[in-house]
Motif scaffolding. Structure first.
Motif, PDB file in Angstrom:
ATOM      1  N   ALA A 164      -5.770  -1.951  15.263  1.00 47.17           N
ATOM      2  CA  ALA A 164      -4.939  -2.321  14.121  1.00 47.17           C
ATOM      3  C   ALA A 164      -5.298  -1.493  12.892  1.00 47.17           C
ATOM      4  CB  ALA A 164      -5.097  -3.799  13.815  1.00 47.17           C
ATOM      5  N   LEU A 165      -6.582  -1.229  12.729  1.00 53.63           N
ATOM      6  CA  LEU A 165      -7.016  -0.401  11.605  1.00 53.63           C
ATOM      7  C   LEU A 165      -6.402   0.980  11.678  1.00 53.63           C
ATOM      8  CD1 LEU A 165      -8.848   0.133   9.126  1.00 53.63           C
ATOM      9  CD2 LEU A 165     -10.657   0.731  10.738  1.00 53.63           C
ATOM     10  N   LEU A 166      -6.551   1.636  12.865  1.00 56.97           N
ATOM     11  CA  LEU A 166      -6.002   2.990  13.015  1.00 56.97           C
ATOM     12  C   LEU A 166      -4.488   2.974  12.887  1.00 56.97           C
ATOM     13  CD1 LEU A 166      -8.269   4.353  15.898  1.00 56.97           C
ATOM     14  CD2 LEU A 166      -8.497   4.716  13.440  1.00 56.97           C
ATOM     15  N   GLN A 167      -3.858   1.950  13.444  1.00 58.57           N
ATOM     16  CA  GLN A 167      -2.400   1.860  13.346  1.00 58.57           C
ATOM     17  C   GLN A 167      -1.950   1.746  11.896  1.00 58.57           C
ATOM     18  OE1 GLN A 167       0.050   2.101  15.567  1.00 58.57           O
ATOM     19  NE2 GLN A 167       1.504   1.834  13.881  1.00 58.57           N
ATOM     20  N   SER A 168      -2.582   0.872  11.109  1.00 59.11           N
ATOM     21  CA  SER A 168      -2.170   0.680   9.722  1.00 59.11           C
ATOM     22  C   SER A 168      -2.451   1.924   8.887  1.00 59.11           C
ATOM     23  CB  SER A 168      -2.889  -0.535   9.133  1.00 59.11           C
ATOM     24  OG  SER A 168      -4.296  -0.360   9.181  1.00 59.11           O
ATOM     25  N   ILE A 169      -3.640   2.515   9.040  1.00 59.76           N
ATOM     26  CA  ILE A 169      -3.960   3.721   8.276  1.00 59.76           C
ATOM     27  C   ILE A 169      -3.059   4.866   8.710  1.00 59.76           C
ATOM     28  CG2 ILE A 169      -5.780   5.359   7.688  1.00 59.76           C
ATOM     29  CD1 ILE A 169      -6.095   2.567   6.489  1.00 59.76           C
ATOM     30  N   GLY A 170      -2.781   4.956  10.012  1.00 57.70           N
ATOM     31  CA  GLY A 170      -1.871   5.988  10.490  1.00 57.70           C
ATOM     32  C   GLY A 170      -0.486   5.840   9.898  1.00 57.70           C
ATOM     33  N   SER A 171      -0.022   4.602   9.765  1.00 58.75           N
ATOM     34  CA  SER A 171       1.285   4.381   9.166  1.00 58.75           C
ATOM     35  C   SER A 171       1.291   4.792   7.698  1.00 58.75           C
ATOM     36  CB  SER A 171       1.659   2.904   9.306  1.00 58.75           C
ATOM     37  OG  SER A 171       2.879   2.638   8.678  1.00 58.75           O
ATOM     38  N   LEU A 200      -0.722   7.016   6.342  1.00 56.32           N
ATOM     39  CA  LEU A 200      -0.811   8.480   6.322  1.00 56.32           C
ATOM     40  C   LEU A 200       0.554   9.096   6.615  1.00 56.32           C
ATOM     41  CD1 LEU A 200      -2.495  11.047   6.092  1.00 56.32           C
ATOM     42  CD2 LEU A 200      -3.090  10.799   8.513  1.00 56.32           C
ATOM     43  N   ALA A 201       1.308   8.498   7.525  1.00 62.51           N
ATOM     44  CA  ALA A 201       2.650   8.994   7.831  1.00 62.51           C
ATOM     45  C   ALA A 201       3.541   8.904   6.607  1.00 62.51           C
ATOM     46  CB  ALA A 201       3.249   8.207   8.992  1.00 62.51           C
ATOM     47  N   THR A 202       3.348   7.867   5.778  1.00 60.64           N
ATOM     48  CA  THR A 202       4.124   7.754   4.543  1.00 60.64           C
ATOM     49  C   THR A 202       3.820   8.925   3.613  1.00 60.64           C
ATOM     50  OG1 THR A 202       4.146   5.352   4.696  1.00 60.64           O
ATOM     51  CG2 THR A 202       4.549   6.297   2.529  1.00 60.64           C
ATOM     52  N   VAL A 203       2.531   9.250   3.491  1.00 55.82           N
ATOM     53  CA  VAL A 203       2.128  10.362   2.611  1.00 55.82           C
ATOM     54  C   VAL A 203       2.657  11.684   3.140  1.00 55.82           C
ATOM     55  CG1 VAL A 203       0.145  11.602   1.675  1.00 55.82           C
ATOM     56  CG2 VAL A 203       0.088   9.108   1.836  1.00 55.82           C
ATOM     57  N   THR A 204       2.394  11.957   4.421  1.00 55.45           N
ATOM     58  CA  THR A 204       2.825  13.248   4.991  1.00 55.45           C
ATOM     59  C   THR A 204       4.350  13.347   5.012  1.00 55.45           C
ATOM     60  OG1 THR A 204       2.647  12.261   7.192  1.00 55.45           O
ATOM     61  CG2 THR A 204       0.744  13.475   6.379  1.00 55.45           C
ATOM     62  N   GLY A 205       5.024  12.248   5.309  1.00 52.76           N
ATOM     63  CA  GLY A 205       6.488  12.286   5.312  1.00 52.76           C
ATOM     64  C   GLY A 205       7.048  12.602   3.945  1.00 52.76           C
ATOM     65  N   LYS A 206       6.464  12.009   2.896  1.00 56.08           N
ATOM     66  CA  LYS A 206       6.941  12.287   1.539  1.00 56.08           C
ATOM     67  C   LYS A 206       6.690  13.745   1.160  1.00 56.08           C
ATOM     68  CE  LYS A 206       6.431  10.606  -3.232  1.00 56.08           C
ATOM     69  NZ  LYS A 206       7.877  10.455  -3.455  1.00 56.08           N
ATOM     70  N   MET A 207       5.503  14.281   1.534  1.00 56.81           N
ATOM     71  CA  MET A 207       5.207  15.678   1.216  1.00 56.81           C
ATOM     72  C   MET A 207       6.126  16.616   1.992  1.00 56.81           C
ATOM     73  SD  MET A 207       1.045  15.819   0.882  1.00 56.81           S
ATOM     74  CE  MET A 207       1.136  17.535   0.358  1.00 56.81           C
ATOM     75  N   GLN A 254       0.830  -1.203   0.000  1.00 51.59           N
ATOM     76  CA  GLN A 254       0.000   0.000   0.000  1.00 51.59           C
ATOM     77  C   GLN A 254       0.864   1.252   0.000  1.00 51.59           C
ATOM     78  OE1 GLN A 254      -3.066  -0.132  -0.611  1.00 51.59           O
ATOM     79  NE2 GLN A 254      -3.373  -2.349  -0.303  1.00 51.59           N
ATOM     80  N   ARG A 255       1.985   1.238   0.727  1.00 54.40           N
ATOM     81  CA  ARG A 255       2.879   2.399   0.709  1.00 54.40           C
ATOM     82  C   ARG A 255       3.393   2.659  -0.702  1.00 54.40           C
ATOM     83  NH1 ARG A 255       5.328  -0.059   5.466  1.00 54.40           N
ATOM     84  NH2 ARG A 255       4.604   0.990   7.352  1.00 54.40           N
ATOM     85  N   THR A 256       3.706   1.587  -1.415  1.00 56.58           N
ATOM     86  CA  THR A 256       4.198   1.756  -2.783  1.00 56.58           C
ATOM     87  C   THR A 256       3.146   2.406  -3.664  1.00 56.58           C
ATOM     88  OG1 THR A 256       5.606  -0.203  -2.535  1.00 56.58           O
ATOM     89  CG2 THR A 256       5.105   0.498  -4.773  1.00 56.58           C
ATOM     90  N   ILE A 308      -1.828  10.557  17.295  1.00 55.67           N
ATOM     91  CA  ILE A 308      -1.398   9.366  18.035  1.00 55.67           C
ATOM     92  C   ILE A 308      -0.891   8.301  17.076  1.00 55.67           C
ATOM     93  CG2 ILE A 308      -2.158   7.510  19.565  1.00 55.67           C
ATOM     94  CD1 ILE A 308      -2.007  10.205  20.894  1.00 55.67           C
ATOM     95  N   TYR A 309      -1.566   8.123  15.941  1.00 53.82           N
ATOM     96  CA  TYR A 309      -1.245   7.045  15.022  1.00 53.82           C
ATOM     97  C   TYR A 309      -0.361   7.484  13.863  1.00 53.82           C
ATOM     98  CZ  TYR A 309      -4.781   4.413  17.512  1.00 53.82           C
ATOM     99  OH  TYR A 309      -5.487   3.766  18.489  1.00 53.82           O
ATOM    100  N   CYS A 310      -0.268   8.793  13.626  1.00 51.01           N
ATOM    101  CA  CYS A 310       0.596   9.327  12.573  1.00 51.01           C
ATOM    102  C   CYS A 310       1.692  10.148  13.255  1.00 51.01           C
ATOM    103  CB  CYS A 310      -0.215  10.174  11.593  1.00 51.01           C
ATOM    104  SG  CYS A 310       0.755  10.841  10.216  1.00 51.01           S
ATOM    105  N   PRO A 311       2.868   9.605  13.437  1.00 51.05           N
ATOM    106  CA  PRO A 311       3.894  10.275  14.247  1.00 51.05           C
ATOM    107  C   PRO A 311       4.289  11.655  13.747  1.00 51.05           C
ATOM    108  CG  PRO A 311       4.480   7.983  13.835  1.00 51.05           C
ATOM    109  CD  PRO A 311       3.298   8.276  12.981  1.00 51.05           C
TER     110      PRO A 311
END
Length: 816
Positions: free
Chosen positions: A685-692, A694-701, A633-635, A749-752
């Motif tokens: 687990a849902l919030l953790q996975s979606i948060g991760s 989302l962190a990929t998207v925000t980190g890239k931006m 999904q990150r890819t 909490i879920y998106c560092p």
């Protein structure tokens, strides 16, 4: 010049070879008259010399006559020697002629001797041929009279006599040898006819008839090389006519039974009695009949062909299918083994071959039973993996922890609403903005797992060792991803009071519950594994200690490892048919791991059950499936966000449309994944996975915006709008308060890096004074490094004294 002068000069040249000394004489011209006078002078001188010679000869005539006489005598002697030599040569030639005549006579004598010997040998050979032919003739007469023994004896005599004719295969010997071969075939036919008259096998009619004695034919059959092939043929025919029909069972479970008469045995109509005891009764009757009528001379060699075929078919069609899976059927199986041993004893008593294979099968019964049990278990697990996906259900995970009374979660949110998350696995300090800045995507995943750090390092190694033992390969080299945490309270050990282990009044027990979706696979595999271990325990009891398969009890404890290994091996293929296959693998493997861990803990301390490595392998398998799905999904999200091309020229058409479309598609994809995972994963687990994700998207931006060398005012406004569009995804993390109050935003909490991303959007629309205030008085320094802020300031604002002053203040302030 006159001849008187020239003549002496010529004579001097003739006698002494001297040239004239006078030049006048040497060069004088010679006229014809001079030459004529010169010739006359020379003739005169010649006559003078002859006269002188005659005078000398007369003086020496006595000596010359003696010499002449001797010369004539020598000539006569030479002529006489020649005559003698001719005589010697003639005599030698006459001697050679005599020798040739002698050699011719000798050769003629030898030829006559050889002719005499040949005539004598021809006579002897003809007599030998006549004798051999007569013997062969008597062989045919014996065959006509039906005396096979006499015919065979005379055939051997005739064959020996033919071989005595000497070397060579042609001529009379060749003819006689062909006659011998023909007679041998005739003898074989006679022996075969006699054999067939004694033993008649009707394969189609499933009947064998034995009349007369074969013992008289055995010797003859062996001597003509007919015995071995006939025994093999007889064994095959009896197998096809009697053994094979008796061992076969039709679709209705009926079998034929064997009937023995005085001189015959047959396989008759179908019977409902398909018991093993009846089968071995029929087999014993069969070998007894054959041993009695065929006698040992035929029956024992026959067993070398018949019994191996019988044993093979017996094992495949009766013994192996009769191996029970349930211990309740063990008594019947034990009776079957007794019948096999009894049958082997009968074979040994008769002196027949083939009992060893039956005894080996009885001795290997524990291994055979274990092998069948393992095959059935692995087959059941494999079938479950592919069929169990059809049924899903929602299960509940319940965890009880001790928490402090002043914990916000323990107080039900009445106090310290801002501290609501203290009850989660992640301590409050780990969720602080400083820690959020330090976390990477992998650290974010790792924070969601229940395993401590040392277990996370050890688990892959132990799991790999377990799979190497079970299958001979590892789980792969990919780093195991982390497992989303369940919403359980922070574990705090209750202190002991006076050594009694009593919980202080300052702590209370808290039970947390959450639900998630699993397939029918974990519960079904657990049932199979529990049944295997239950059987292992029963085999260790006194009741089953005397059973044939009791030695397999300990080996049963290894089957769960194989069952779980086959699950891990086939699950990726089976679950791949589902869109959320990896997350279902994560849920199923996690649930199965929890169930096995709890079940093993409930076993008595003396139990041989060891599932620690299997549980760790399942945990690693679950993490790997989760990590694979997350990385996939990150890819996808990174590829979608790459459409913005680094957000350069975000206000210039057509790049502006591409940036907006990329961000919009990324947010939509994130929501699609949320909807896809929501029915499967637990809420945490849902919030953790979606948060991760989302962190990929925000980190890239964040990275790409910070890398922009220059950001105009229009660009900053556009970037602010793009950031705001991404921030709309925070509604996925809204959690409704239990008392019905306002929903809380749990995104940070879920998106560092969520707070940092929010600050980035604010910086796009802030002045230098606002940025300095946020850095010095606000919490901007908790999310950004000083150089990050400096880089943004240099990109957002043109070179000026105010910008330089602001940069100096930011660098002096640093992170608080």
């Amino acid at each position: 010049m006159s001849a008187d002068v020239v003549a002496p000069a010529v004579l001097s040249y003739i006698d002494n070879g001297a040239y004239p000394e006078s030049e006048t004489v040497a060069s004088a011209d010679l006229s014809p008259s001079t030459l004529q006078n010169l010739s006359k002078e020379l003739q005169r001188v010649q006559e003078d010399v002859k006269t002188e010679i005659r005078s000398i000869s007369r003086t020496s005539s006595t000596d010359i006559d003696t010499w002449i006489t001797r010369a004539k005598q020598l000539q006569a002697d030479i002529l006489h020697s020649r005559e003698v030599a001719r005589a010697i040569v003639q005599e030698s030639e006459e001697a050679q002629e005599l020798k040739r005549k002698e050699e011719d006579k000798r050769r003629q004598a030898e030829l006559l001797e050889k002719e005499v010997e040949f005539q004598e040998s021809v006579g002897t050979r003809l007599e030998h041929v006549r004798f051999a032919n007569g013997v062969l003739g008597r062989v045919r007469e014996a065959l006509v009279e039906g005396d096979v023994g006499s015919a065979l004896k005379r055939l051997e005599e005739g064959e020996e006599s033919v071989e005595g004719l000497g070397e060579g295969e042609g001529g009379v010997k060749g003819v006689l040898k062909r006659k011998v071969e023909g007679l041998r075939e005739s003898v074989k036919e006679s022996v075969g006819e006699g054999w067939g008259g004694c033993v008649a096998v009707d394969v189609e009619g499933n009947r064998v008839v034995i009349r007369g004695e074969l013992e008289g034919l055995v010797d003859a059959a062996k001597r003509v090389g007919f015995f071995d092939s006939q025994i093999v043929k007889l064994g095959r025919e009896i197998d096809r006519a009697i053994i094979r029909p008796r061992l076969q069972m039709n679709r209705n479970g009926k079998v034929m039974h064997i009937a023995v008469a005085e001189d015959s045995i047959s396989c008759q109509d179908l019977d409902d009695d398909a018991s093993s005891s009846t089968l071995f009764k029929d087999l014993k009757a069969t070998i007894a009949f054959l041993a009695d009528l065929l006698r040992a001379a035929v029956a024992v060699p026959l067993s070398e062909t018949l019994i191996p075929a019988l044993t093979t078919r017996l094992e495949e069609e009766w013994l192996e299918p009769s191996v029970p899976l349930e211990l309740a059927d063990m008594q019947t199986f034990q009776s079957l083994l007794g019948d096999v041993v009894s049958f082997a004893d009968d074979l040994d008593q008769l002196g027949w071959h083939g009992s060893k294979a039956l005894r080996d099968w009885v001795q290997g019964a524990p291994r055979i039973w274990l092998t069948k049990r393992r095959e059935v278990l692995l087959s059941d697990v494999r079938n479950l993996v592919f069929t169990g996906l059809r049924d899903t259900k929602v299960v509940e995970r319940v965890e009880t922890q001790f928490v402090n009374n002043d914990d916000a979660l323990a107080q039900g949110g009445e106090e310290g609403d801002d501290e609501w998350d203290t009850a989660w696995d992640e301590p409050e300090e780990e969720l602080a903005p400083e820690a959020q800045q330090a976390h990477t995507e992998d650290d974010d995943d790792a924070s969601a797992w229940d395993l401590p750090e040392e277990e996370e390092e050890e688990a892959p190694k132990e799991a790999g060792a377990d799979e190497d033992e079970a299958w001979g390969w590892g789980d792969g080299d990919e780093a195991a991803p982390e497992k989303p945490a369940s919403p359980k309270a922070t574990k705090k050990e209750a202190p002991n009071v006076n050594g009694q282990g009593t919980t202080k009044p300052s702590q209370r027990e808290l039970t947390l519950r959450e639900t998630f979706t699993v397939t029918a696979i974990p519960d079904s595999i657990l049932d199979l594994v529990q049944q295997v271990i239950a059987d292992a325990g029963m085999l260790s009891t006194i009741e089953y200690s005397g059973t044939p398969i009791a030695p397999a009890a300990q080996a049963l404890y290894t089957l769960p490892t194989l069952a779980l290994a086959i699950y891990r091996a086939t699950a990726p293929t089976a679950y791949a048919k589902l869109g959320t296959g990896n997350m279902l693998i994560y849920n199923d493997a996690s649930r199965l791991s929890d169930q096995l861990r709890a079940w093993q803990a409930s076993q008595p301390s003396a139990s041989r059950l060891r599932l620690d490595n299997d549980v760790k392998a399942l945990d690693q398998f679950a993490k790997r499936a989760y990590g694979t799905e997350m990385e996939s999904q990150r890819t996808v999200l990174r590829d979608l966000l790459d459409g913005a091309q680094g957000f350069s020229n975000c206000t210039t058409l057509p790049f502006k449309k591409e940036c907006e479309s990329a961000v919009e598609q990324t947010v939509d994809r994130l929501r699609e994944v949320y909807k896809m995972y929501q029915p499967i994963l637990s809420n945490s687990a849902l919030l953790q996975s979606i948060g991760s994700l989302l962190a990929t998207v925000t980190g890239k931006m964040i990275t790409e915006i910070e890398d922009l060398p220059d950001i105009s005012e229009a660009d900053s406004q556009e970037l602010k709008e793009l950031c705001d569009r991404v921030q709309t995804a925070k509604d996925l993390f809204q959690q409704q308060a239990e008392d019905g109050g306002e929903a809380r935003d749990m995104t940070f909490i879920y998106c560092p890096n969520w707070l940092k991303f929010q600050y980035l959007g604010e910086l796009m629309d802030s002045s230098l004074a606002d940025i300095k205030y946020l850095w010095n008085e606000g919490e901007l320094s908790l999310e950004f490094e000083a150089e990050e802020v400096v880089g943004l300031v240099e990109a957002l604002f043109a070179e000026s004294g105010l910008r330089r002053q602001a940069i100096q203040e930011i660098r002096r302030g640093g992170r608080r």
